[in-house]
Design a protein around this motif. Sequence first.
Motif, mmCIF file in Angstrom:
data_model
loop_
_atom_site.group_PDB
_atom_site.id
_atom_site.type_symbol
_atom_site.label_atom_id
_atom_site.label_comp_id
_atom_site.label_asym_id
_atom_site.label_seq_id
_atom_site.Cartn_x
_atom_site.Cartn_y
_atom_site.Cartn_z
ATOM 1 N N GLN A 92 0.825 -1.208 0.000
ATOM 2 C CA GLN A 92 0.000 0.000 0.000
ATOM 3 C C GLN A 92 0.859 1.257 0.000
ATOM 4 O O GLN A 92 0.355 2.355 -0.221
ATOM 5 N N ARG A 93 2.137 1.109 0.263
ATOM 6 C CA ARG A 93 3.013 2.282 0.291
ATOM 7 C C ARG A 93 3.716 2.496 -1.049
ATOM 8 O O ARG A 93 3.739 3.600 -1.570
ATOM 9 N N CYS A 94 4.303 1.412 -1.615
ATOM 10 C CA CYS A 94 5.132 1.605 -2.811
ATOM 11 C C CYS A 94 4.587 0.893 -4.046
ATOM 12 O O CYS A 94 5.095 1.094 -5.148
ATOM 13 N N GLY A 95 3.575 0.031 -3.889
ATOM 14 C CA GLY A 95 2.984 -0.612 -5.048
ATOM 15 C C GLY A 95 3.672 -1.890 -5.485
ATOM 16 O O GLY A 95 3.285 -2.492 -6.483
ATOM 17 N N GLN A 96 4.694 -2.330 -4.753
ATOM 18 C CA GLN A 96 5.388 -3.570 -5.055
ATOM 19 C C GLN A 96 4.425 -4.748 -4.949
ATOM 20 O O GLN A 96 3.690 -4.867 -3.972
ATOM 21 N N ARG A 97 4.421 -5.632 -5.955
ATOM 22 C CA ARG A 97 3.546 -6.795 -5.911
ATOM 23 C C ARG A 97 4.299 -7.998 -5.370
ATOM 24 O O ARG A 97 5.436 -8.223 -5.746
ATOM 25 N N GLY A 98 3.621 -8.773 -4.516
ATOM 26 C CA GLY A 98 4.239 -9.976 -3.965
ATOM 27 C C GLY A 98 4.879 -9.677 -2.635
ATOM 28 O O GLY A 98 5.920 -9.039 -2.543
ATOM 29 N N ALA A 99 4.245 -10.129 -1.569
ATOM 30 C CA ALA A 99 4.721 -9.838 -0.224
ATOM 31 C C ALA A 99 5.497 -11.021 0.331
ATOM 32 O O ALA A 99 5.587 -12.072 -0.281
ATOM 33 N N GLU A 100 6.069 -10.810 1.509
ATOM 34 C CA GLU A 100 6.704 -11.876 2.279
ATOM 35 C C GLU A 100 5.797 -12.130 3.474
ATOM 36 O O GLU A 100 5.610 -11.229 4.290
ATOM 37 N N VAL A 101 5.224 -13.328 3.555
ATOM 38 C CA VAL A 101 4.281 -13.644 4.630
ATOM 39 C C VAL A 101 4.943 -14.594 5.613
ATOM 40 O O VAL A 101 5.472 -15.631 5.226
ATOM 41 N N ARG A 102 4.928 -14.235 6.884
ATOM 42 C CA ARG A 102 5.548 -15.052 7.925
ATOM 43 C C ARG A 102 4.598 -15.204 9.101
ATOM 44 O O ARG A 102 3.873 -14.265 9.431
ATOM 45 N N PRO A 103 4.641 -16.371 9.770
ATOM 46 C CA PRO A 103 3.896 -16.497 11.024
ATOM 47 C C PRO A 103 4.413 -15.477 12.020
ATOM 48 O O PRO A 103 5.609 -15.192 12.071
ATOM 49 N N LYS A 104 3.509 -14.933 12.834
ATOM 50 C CA LYS A 104 3.919 -13.846 13.713
ATOM 51 C C LYS A 104 4.892 -14.322 14.791
ATOM 52 O O LYS A 104 5.737 -13.549 15.239
ATOM 53 N N PHE A 105 4.804 -15.598 15.207
ATOM 54 C CA PHE A 105 5.680 -16.064 16.287
ATOM 55 C C PHE A 105 7.100 -16.269 15.814
ATOM 56 O O PHE A 105 8.018 -16.363 16.605
ATOM 57 N N GLU A 106 7.258 -16.389 14.496
ATOM 58 C CA GLU A 106 8.541 -16.820 13.969
ATOM 59 C C GLU A 106 9.616 -15.762 14.179
ATOM 60 O O GLU A 106 9.462 -14.621 13.745
#
Length: 78
Positions: free
Chosen positions: A56-70
């Motif tokens: 939502q800030r820079c328009g880059q497509r494709g995020a890095e998703v991680r479990p929050k505990f990790e």
Amino acid sequence: MAYPQKITFGEMRESGARDVLIYCRDYRCGHHTEADADGWPDDVRLSDIELRFICQRCGQRGAEVRPKFEPARMGTTG
Ligand SMILES: [Zn+2]
């Protein structure tokens, strides 16, 4: 671009994590957000949803998703 396969949401929940952290892949941007993981089915992998996110800030497509505990991992590019 192929992203590494990650665990499923079911496996993540078994490990005790309820939320995910979603990071922009552009290190110069550094934008990240948290999301409640309850909306994703157990058989979906974290890596399966990464391409759906657009920063939502820079328009880059494709995020890095991680479990929050990790904890932060060293020596991998994720
Ligand atoms: Zn970004």
